[in-house]
Design an enzyme around this catalytic site. Structure first.
Site, PDB file in Angstrom:
ATOM      1  N   GLY A   1       0.663  -1.296  -0.050  1.00  0.00           N
ATOM      2  CA  GLY A   1       0.032  -0.058  -0.089  1.00  0.00           C
ATOM      3  C   GLY A   1       0.994   1.212   0.140  1.00  0.00           C
ATOM      4  O   GLY A   1       0.589   2.199  -0.520  1.00  0.00           O
ATOM      5  N   ASP A   2       2.014   1.144   0.802  1.00  0.00           N
ATOM      6  CA  ASP A   2       2.866   2.390   0.895  1.00  0.00           C
ATOM      7  C   ASP A   2       3.570   2.713  -0.473  1.00  0.00           C
ATOM      8  O   ASP A   2       3.529   3.700  -1.024  1.00  0.00           O
ATOM      9  CB  ASP A   2       3.982   2.185   1.757  1.00  0.00           C
ATOM     10  N   THR A   3       4.071   1.648  -1.139  1.00  0.00           N
ATOM     11  CA  THR A   3       4.903   2.052  -2.400  1.00  0.00           C
ATOM     12  C   THR A   3       3.848   2.109  -3.481  1.00  0.00           C
ATOM     13  O   THR A   3       4.348   3.018  -4.320  1.00  0.00           O
ATOM     14  CB  THR A   3       5.616   0.505  -2.636  1.00  0.00           C
TER      15      THR A   3
END
Length: 401
Positions: free
Chosen positions: A172-174
């Site tokens: 999700g972050d990347t």
């Protein structure tokens, strides 16, 4: 004939990175690999918490060596007014600002987009947060795992009827970071080509995940169909699954019409390959359990390598499930410069991922290893016009390191 050296694609672009951990720093990392000057502002002392995440070598995470290569570290205490003033001076001369704080944090420091655009009208401000800068959830704390759940991904990453599991990395972050990169490059193009002013890029973690969820919502809208977890299979596409061998698993994608015939011939099931009702995907989906059983019965009699050899000879897409060891030993990774030996400032060398995407004229590069906390504070502040006495005073007040 020697080709003239081409400048890096983003050479001359100055980026201020005020994020920490994953989403903001991955965005900065990507821009830095293609030539941008990335100045990372981190708190004095411990610095970015990522420095201490997962496995440490010589007291620092080896993950840090990848996430912060090509960056300069300027240690400034943003909780103090003088630290905020320094940050504003840096931002005033920048092209891009990246931040992934909770919404309202910049505003609390007197650095709202409106205030920053008064200082620097062309500034591109990339803001990454859990739920975005607006909406009823904006003030809730959000991490990548929550974005993955809200974006619809976690519901699908499980065996049917079992607990939803994480992908295994902070996807999700990347994903949010990469969407921020797209936004930054789009805004820079608009500024350069159309004479546009700076603007704000608002990336929410759950929206970045939702954006790659394929037909999830249209299928619900059109048919009321809620896609459910399907383990290693790809629902509605057949055959495409993981199959057990004598010594591991093999992924097989035999869902093309001609590929399916070759696959069935390879496993000795020409009866399935020639069946009229299995000539297209819709027919194969209706009999997917039977097809999967036939493939599984064949793979269980063979090793992973024997299975891959046979399927490769038949031009059927297949692959084993790679571990880090498999990646490190794979000649294809090496041939495409996807494993680089990167020196660190702690005196050792570590294998790290190469650079994606690969550009033919202006490829990305690793120009500098990841910095220690505050390695570049003095140099950057001197470049802003501060004297040695000014710097010494700021250090004595513990505003910088």
């Amino acid at each position: 004939m020697t080709q003239p050296q081409t400048a890096a694609a983003l050479a001359g672009l100055r980026v201020i990175e005020m994020g920490q951990l994953i989403a903001g720093p991955f965005c900065g990392k990507t821009l830095g690999e293609f030539g941008a000057e990335v100045i990372k502002i981190e708190p004095p002392g411990a610095g970015d918490p990522l420095r201490n995440w997962r496995l440490l070598k010589n007291g620092t995470s080896v993950w840090w060596q990848v996430q912060s290569r090509n960056k300069q570290s300027v240690a400034i205490d943003l909780r103090q007014k003088e630290g905020q003033d320094l940050a504003r001076r840096l931002i005033a001369e920048a092209d891009v600002l990246i931040e992934n704080f909770r919404p309202g944090t910049l505003e609390g420091w007197g650095m709202s987009p409106e205030e920053l655009h008064r200082l620097n009208p062309g500034l591109i401000i990339a803001r990454i947060s859990g739920y975005g800068q607006t909406g009823p959830y904006r003030d809730l704390p959000g991490f990548g795992v929550i974005g993955e759940a809200m974006g619809g991904l976690r519901h699908l990453t499980a065996e049917p009827g079992r607990v939803p599991v994480r992908v295994g990395v902070s996807i999700g972050d990347t994903l949010a970071a990469l969407h921020a990169v797209i936004g930054i490059l789009t805004a820079l193009y608009h500024r350069r080509v159309h004479g546009g002013a700076g603007q704000v890029i608002d990336v929410a973690l759950h929206e970045a995940v939702f954006n790659v969820m394929e037909s999830l919502l249209p299928e619900y809208s059109a048919f009321g169909a809620v896609r459910e977890a399907a383990g290693s299979a790809l629902p509605g596409i057949a055959p495409s699954n993981a199959y057990l061998c004598q010594d591991g698993w093999v992924l097989v994608a035999g869902n093309g019409d001609s590929i399916f015939k070759r696959l069935m011939g390879t496993i000795g099931r020409n009866d399935l390959g020639e069946a009229a009702d299995l000539a297209d995907n819709a027919g194969r989906v209706a009999r997917v359990a039977e097809i999967d059983a036939a493939i599984g019965a064949w793979t269980q009699q063979r090793t992973v390598q024997a299975t891959l050899d046979a399927l490769s000879a038949a031009r059927v897409p297949a692959g084993k499930v790679y571990t880090a060891k498999d990646i490190a030993e794979d000649p294809h990774y090496r041939a495409r410069d996807m494993i680089l030996q990167q020196p660190t400032r702690d005196g050792y060398t570590v294998d790290v991922p190469g650079i994606v995407p690969k550009l033919s004229v202006t490829p990305g590069t690793v120009r500098a290893s990841a910095p220690h906390v505050g390695d570049d504070t003095e140099a950057v502040l001197r470049g802003m016009g501060l004297s040695e006495a000014d710097i010494a005073t700021l250090r004595a007040k513990e505003i910088i390191q």
